[in-house]
Write a protein that holds these residues in place. Structure first.
Motif, PDB file in Angstrom:
ATOM      1  N   ASN A  14     -34.342 -89.342  15.878  1.00 45.57           N
ATOM      2  CA  ASN A  14     -35.449 -90.229  15.493  1.00 45.57           C
ATOM      3  C   ASN A  14     -35.298 -90.758  14.072  1.00 45.57           C
ATOM      4  OD1 ASN A  14     -36.583 -89.780  17.984  1.00 45.57           O
ATOM      5  ND2 ASN A  14     -37.996 -88.190  17.253  1.00 45.57           N
ATOM      6  N   ASN A  15     -34.277 -90.222  13.373  1.00 44.24           N
ATOM      7  CA  ASN A  15     -33.985 -90.677  12.014  1.00 44.24           C
ATOM      8  C   ASN A  15     -35.161 -90.480  11.075  1.00 44.24           C
ATOM      9  OD1 ASN A  15     -32.065 -91.665  10.214  1.00 44.24           O
ATOM     10  ND2 ASN A  15     -32.809 -93.762  10.378  1.00 44.24           N
ATOM     11  N   ASP A  16     -35.882 -89.338  11.262  1.00 51.03           N
ATOM     12  CA  ASP A  16     -37.005 -89.039  10.378  1.00 51.03           C
ATOM     13  C   ASP A  16     -36.477 -88.705   8.980  1.00 51.03           C
ATOM     14  OD1 ASP A  16     -39.110 -89.256  12.323  1.00 51.03           O
ATOM     15  OD2 ASP A  16     -38.346 -87.392  13.190  1.00 51.03           O
ATOM     16  N   LYS A  17     -37.036 -89.360   7.974  1.00 52.36           N
ATOM     17  CA  LYS A  17     -36.573 -89.178   6.602  1.00 52.36           C
ATOM     18  C   LYS A  17     -37.732 -88.829   5.681  1.00 52.36           C
ATOM     19  CE  LYS A  17     -32.701 -92.455   6.998  1.00 52.36           C
ATOM     20  NZ  LYS A  17     -32.093 -93.692   6.454  1.00 52.36           N
TER      21      LYS A  17
ATOM     22  N   ARG B 269     -31.042 -86.551   4.439  1.00 56.73           N
ATOM     23  CA  ARG B 269     -32.063 -87.554   4.793  1.00 56.73           C
ATOM     24  C   ARG B 269     -33.287 -87.446   3.880  1.00 56.73           C
ATOM     25  NH1 ARG B 269     -28.919 -86.362   8.864  1.00 56.73           N
ATOM     26  NH2 ARG B 269     -28.567 -87.811  10.601  1.00 56.73           N
TER      27      ARG B 269
ATOM     28  N   PHE C 261     -42.878 -81.012  10.049  1.00 58.50           N
ATOM     29  CA  PHE C 261     -41.857 -80.972  11.103  1.00 58.50           C
ATOM     30  C   PHE C 261     -41.276 -79.549  11.214  1.00 58.50           C
ATOM     31  CE2 PHE C 261     -42.203 -85.394  10.197  1.00 58.50           C
ATOM     32  CZ  PHE C 261     -41.872 -86.049  11.381  1.00 58.50           C
TER      33      PHE C 261
ATOM     34  N   TYR D 177     -38.682 -81.515  14.699  1.00 63.25           N
ATOM     35  CA  TYR D 177     -37.832 -82.472  14.000  1.00 63.25           C
ATOM     36  C   TYR D 177     -36.667 -82.864  14.893  1.00 63.25           C
ATOM     37  CZ  TYR D 177     -35.055 -84.668  10.348  1.00 63.25           C
ATOM     38  OH  TYR D 177     -34.336 -85.578   9.613  1.00 63.25           O
ATOM     39  N   CYS D 178     -36.385 -84.150  14.917  1.00 62.11           N
ATOM     40  CA  CYS D 178     -35.296 -84.656  15.751  1.00 62.11           C
ATOM     41  C   CYS D 178     -34.442 -85.609  14.917  1.00 62.11           C
ATOM     42  CB  CYS D 178     -35.846 -85.364  16.989  1.00 62.11           C
ATOM     43  SG  CYS D 178     -34.575 -85.987  18.106  1.00 62.11           S
TER      44      CYS D 178
ATOM     45  N   GLU E 273     -48.319 -84.096   7.869  1.00 63.74           N
ATOM     46  CA  GLU E 273     -47.390 -83.999   8.995  1.00 63.74           C
ATOM     47  C   GLU E 273     -46.281 -83.025   8.606  1.00 63.74           C
ATOM     48  OE1 GLU E 273     -45.890 -87.216  12.185  1.00 63.74           O
ATOM     49  OE2 GLU E 273     -45.153 -87.569  10.154  1.00 63.74           O
TER      50      GLU E 273
ATOM     51  N   ARG F 171     -44.812 -81.103  14.409  1.00 65.93           N
ATOM     52  CA  ARG F 171     -43.925 -81.867  15.298  1.00 65.93           C
ATOM     53  C   ARG F 171     -42.506 -81.323  15.200  1.00 65.93           C
ATOM     54  NH1 ARG F 171     -43.896 -87.933  13.722  1.00 65.93           N
ATOM     55  NH2 ARG F 171     -42.139 -87.776  15.192  1.00 65.93           N
TER      56      ARG F 171
ATOM     57  N   CYS G  82     -39.379 -86.182   4.913  1.00 68.34           N
ATOM     58  CA  CYS G  82     -40.500 -85.457   5.498  1.00 68.34           C
ATOM     59  C   CYS G  82     -40.410 -83.983   5.130  1.00 68.34           C
ATOM     60  CB  CYS G  82     -40.529 -85.632   7.014  1.00 68.34           C
ATOM     61  SG  CYS G  82     -38.990 -85.137   7.828  1.00 68.34           S
TER      62      CYS G  82
ATOM     63  N   CYS H   8     -35.124 -84.981   3.207  1.00 68.19           N
ATOM     64  CA  CYS H   8     -36.205 -84.135   3.711  1.00 68.19           C
ATOM     65  C   CYS H   8     -36.352 -82.907   2.810  1.00 68.19           C
ATOM     66  CB  CYS H   8     -35.922 -83.685   5.140  1.00 68.19           C
ATOM     67  SG  CYS H   8     -35.861 -85.056   6.329  1.00 68.19           S
TER      68      CYS H   8
END
Length: 358
Positions: free
Chosen positions: A302-305, A333, A268, A298-299, A266, A296, A307, A335
């Motif tokens: 959405n609190n994506d960590k 985060r 981002f 990145y937002c 995946e 995808r 990644c 990332c």
């Protein structure tokens, strides 16, 4: 070991930052901005002419009368060095001294201001130093006539007071006429055009030298210290030459994106324009042979960590400060910023910069 690797990365980044300005990119940017500079020059010429028109109109609401009188100067024998001394500047200064202006003021009477009368006078040596032209300007035709006559009389008598001259004689006396205003001035238009073009050139160079805009993949690597996996070209195919260039860049991008999608299940995509540049990039590569499932936007919401993130950077936009801030937030985060892509590259700019080296 980790510390040594960190030191090595820091040194590599410092070396990249010390590479300086890409003079070729600067030159190409100036070339592609020529239409903008031309438009600014035209706007400056129009504005300069307009301002001159307004000023001239205001200044000529009252008619101005002009008198021109030409005199012949007979220099004394053996005093020819005076010819080098009596030039335009000298005669304009001499006209204001007492033997000439002072004598004229006595004849005119005490109702006039000396500086007012002096401002009406102009002396010119148009070609031969023996021919002197005295111009008198004023809003009162009768006063212009009187000043012309009295200055002429004083000038003839002045020659008798100086050893440099045998005589000064009036040889041409034109009629007093009303001055015709020059509503359009080439000089005003030229100055306006030059000023606006210079300002535009200064702004273009200032923005380029500041380094907030990205023009090449090496710009991104140098400033952000991350690898660049490719670029996209604006405006599609136009001719065989540009097709070859765009196809080359597309092939490189496809190959490098495959490396990323194989490496990361995946991936981002992140930009500094609320997702607009990411969406434009995704739309641009839909026709390419790139696996889209794992890509995808990145937002932060959405609190994506923790990644992997590929940064999308548009060509020639004021972007460095904004994207740096976004990258730092993503790193908070945990990332990983794995690289970047340069998007929407101007075709003309790229063709001039890269030439036939591909």
């Amino acid at each position: 070991m980790v510390a040594d690797q960190s030191i090595k990365q820091t040194r590599e980044k410092e070396m990249m930052m010390q590479q300086g300005i890409d003079s070729a990119a600067m030159l190409v940017t100036l070339i592609t901005k020529l239409p903008v500079l031309l438009a600014l020059a035209v706007a400056g010429a129009i504005l300069g002419s307009g301002l001159h028109l307004i000023i001239t109109f205001i200044q000529t609401r009252e008619p101005v009368y002009v008198s021109e009188t030409e005199y012949y100067i007979d220099f004394a024998e053996g005093r020819y060095e005076a010819k080098d001394y009596y030039n335009d500047f000298t005669w304009n200064d001499v006209l204001s001294i007492d033997p000439i202006l002072g004598k004229a003021m006595e004849a005119l009477g005490g109702n006039y201001d000396r500086e007012q009368i002096r401002s009406m006078l102009t002396a010119d040596i148009l070609s031969d130093v023996r021919y002197l032209t005295i111009t008198v300007k004023g809003e009162d035709a009768e006063l212009v006539r009187r000043v012309k006559d009295e200055i002429g009389t004083a000038l003839v008598e002045y020659a008798q007071l100086k050893d440099e001259f045998d005589s000064i004689e009036k040889i041409k006396d034109l009629e007093i006429t009303q001055e015709q205003p020059q509503y359009f001035a080439l000089r005003a238009a030229f100055l306006g055009a030059a000023l606006f073009a210079a300002i535009g050139l200064f702004v273009i160079l200032l923005r380029f030298c500041k380094g907030s805009e990205f023009y090449t993949k090496s710009d991104i690597s140098k400033v952000l210290g991350i690898p660049v996996y490719g670029l996209t070209i604006r405006n599609g195919h136009q001719n065989n030459s540009s097709h070859t260039f765009a196809k080359y860049q597309e092939d490189r991008l496809v190959e490098n994106m495959k490396l990323l999608t194989d490496r990361y299940a995946e991936l981002f995509l992140m930009d500094a324009s609320n997702g607009d540049d990411v969406q434009a990039f995704l739309k641009n590569i839909k026709t390419c042979d790139i696996k889209m499932d794992g890509l995808r936007p990145y937002c932060f919401e959405n609190n994506d960590k923790a990644c992997a993130i590929l940064v999308v950077i548009p060509f020639g936009k004021y972007y460095r400060e904004k994207i740096t801030d976004v990258i730092n937030d993503a790193k908070l985060r945990d990332c990983a910023i794995v690289g970047a892509v340069l998007t929407d590259v101007d075709r003309t700019w790229a063709r001039i910069y890269y030439g036939n080296h591909l």
